[in-house]
Scaffold this motif. Structure first.
Motif, short mmCIF file in Angstrom:
data_model
loop_
_atom_site.label_atom_id
_atom_site.label_comp_id
_atom_site.label_asym_id
_atom_site.label_seq_id
_atom_site.Cartn_x
_atom_site.Cartn_y
_atom_site.Cartn_z
N ALA A 139 0.83 -1.21 0.00
CA ALA A 139 0.00 0.00 0.00
C ALA A 139 0.86 1.25 0.00
N GLY A 140 1.96 1.23 0.75
CA GLY A 140 2.86 2.38 0.77
C GLY A 140 3.51 2.61 -0.59
N LEU A 141 3.90 1.53 -1.26
CA LEU A 141 4.48 1.66 -2.59
C LEU A 141 3.47 2.19 -3.60
N ALA A 142 2.20 1.82 -3.43
CA ALA A 142 1.16 2.20 -4.39
C ALA A 142 0.72 3.65 -4.27
N VAL A 143 1.12 4.33 -3.22
CA VAL A 143 0.71 5.73 -3.05
C VAL A 143 1.24 6.59 -4.20
N HIS A 144 2.49 6.37 -4.60
CA HIS A 144 3.11 7.20 -5.63
C HIS A 144 3.55 6.42 -6.86
N ASN A 145 3.24 5.12 -6.91
CA ASN A 145 3.69 4.29 -8.02
C ASN A 145 2.57 3.37 -8.49
N ASP A 146 2.73 2.83 -9.69
CA ASP A 146 1.84 1.78 -10.17
C ASP A 146 2.44 0.44 -9.77
N VAL A 147 1.72 -0.29 -8.93
CA VAL A 147 2.19 -1.59 -8.44
C VAL A 147 1.36 -2.69 -9.09
N ILE A 148 2.04 -3.60 -9.77
CA ILE A 148 1.37 -4.70 -10.47
C ILE A 148 1.90 -6.01 -9.92
N LEU A 149 1.03 -6.77 -9.29
CA LEU A 149 1.39 -8.07 -8.73
C LEU A 149 1.02 -9.15 -9.71
#
Length: 236
Positions: A139-149
């Motif tokens: 969630a912290g990474l997704a604040v300012h980035n696009d996170v794709i799992l």
């Protein structure tokens, strides 16, 4: 009068997080999960570089991790792939299965240190050992980035529907799982299903994308189908 339209160039570095732990050394149909993760990471890495963006990442197993800073050249890409191949080839049935406790979270902490804003972060993993801290760090990474799992799974989940005893092993340790026992079959199936369902709810809860990737099907065709729409646009 002259009307000029300017299009701002956006540098979208990509960080690829490639899981090569012993939990990934499992496969029943086509590939080991570790192989599917490595193939998918290679395909994404070449695509990112072909688009003119920087590529780097983290490759990790149960004990080691290698960090490659994003760069816009094939040297960084080949360094990423070479380390992935090395860790993949090091996996074998004689290795003891490492403890999943905290390993994935430790790597995600390194990713947070490496990442900035407006980056693409791809995670190729079965997400073994996921817990509340994993969710918080993503969630912290997704604040300012696009996170794709890219959630790598094996079709063996279907085996849980069988009414027979199975022997499973890891290294020199083996255990019999009696799926003929309704209680054992229900408990085993519920554990797997609840873990997957919890992860599949994350897109609504913490703004990450979750794309299922099967080790029982060719990787290229799956990636084309899953990522045809591309990443979302981030509001500013």
């Amino acid at each position: 009068p002259y009307v000029r339209v300017f299009t701002e160039e956006r540098d979208r570095p990509a960080l690829l997080v490639v899981d090569q732990r012993m939990s990934m050394y499992f496969g029943t149909v086509l590939n080991m999960k570790s192989v599917t993760a490595a193939e998918a990471a290679a395909l994404v890495a070449f695509t990112v570089l072909a688009q003119g963006d920087r590529v780097g990442g983290v490759v990790f197993d149960d004990e080691r991790q290698v960090e490659i800073a994003p760069r816009r050249n094939r040297r960084a890409l080949y360094e990423l792939l070479a380390n992935t191949a090395e860790m993949n080839l090091a996996l074998n049935a004689d290795h003891a299965v490492g403890s999943d406790t905290g390993r994935l979270n430790q790597v995600l902490g390194s990713v947070a240190r490496m990442s900035g804003h407006d980056q693409l972060i791809f995670v190729f993993s079965d997400l073994a050992g996921v817990d509340a801290t994993t969710r918080q760090r993503l969630a912290g990474l997704a604040v300012h980035n696009d996170v794709i799992l890219l959630l790598v799974a094996d079709p063996a989940a279907r085996v849980l529907q069988l009414d027979e005893a199975l022997v499973v092993g890891a290294g020199d340790q083996q255990a019999e799982v009696d799926l003929a026992d309704p209680d054992v079959r229900s408990a085993t199936g519920s554990f797997y299903a609840e873990r997957i369902e919890r992860i599949l709810r994350w897109p609504q809860e913490i703004d990450v994308s979750v794309l299922p990737l099967s080790s029982g099907e060719p990787t290229l065709g799956q990636l084309r189908a899953l990522m045809g729409s591309g990443p979302r646009e981030r509001s500013r």
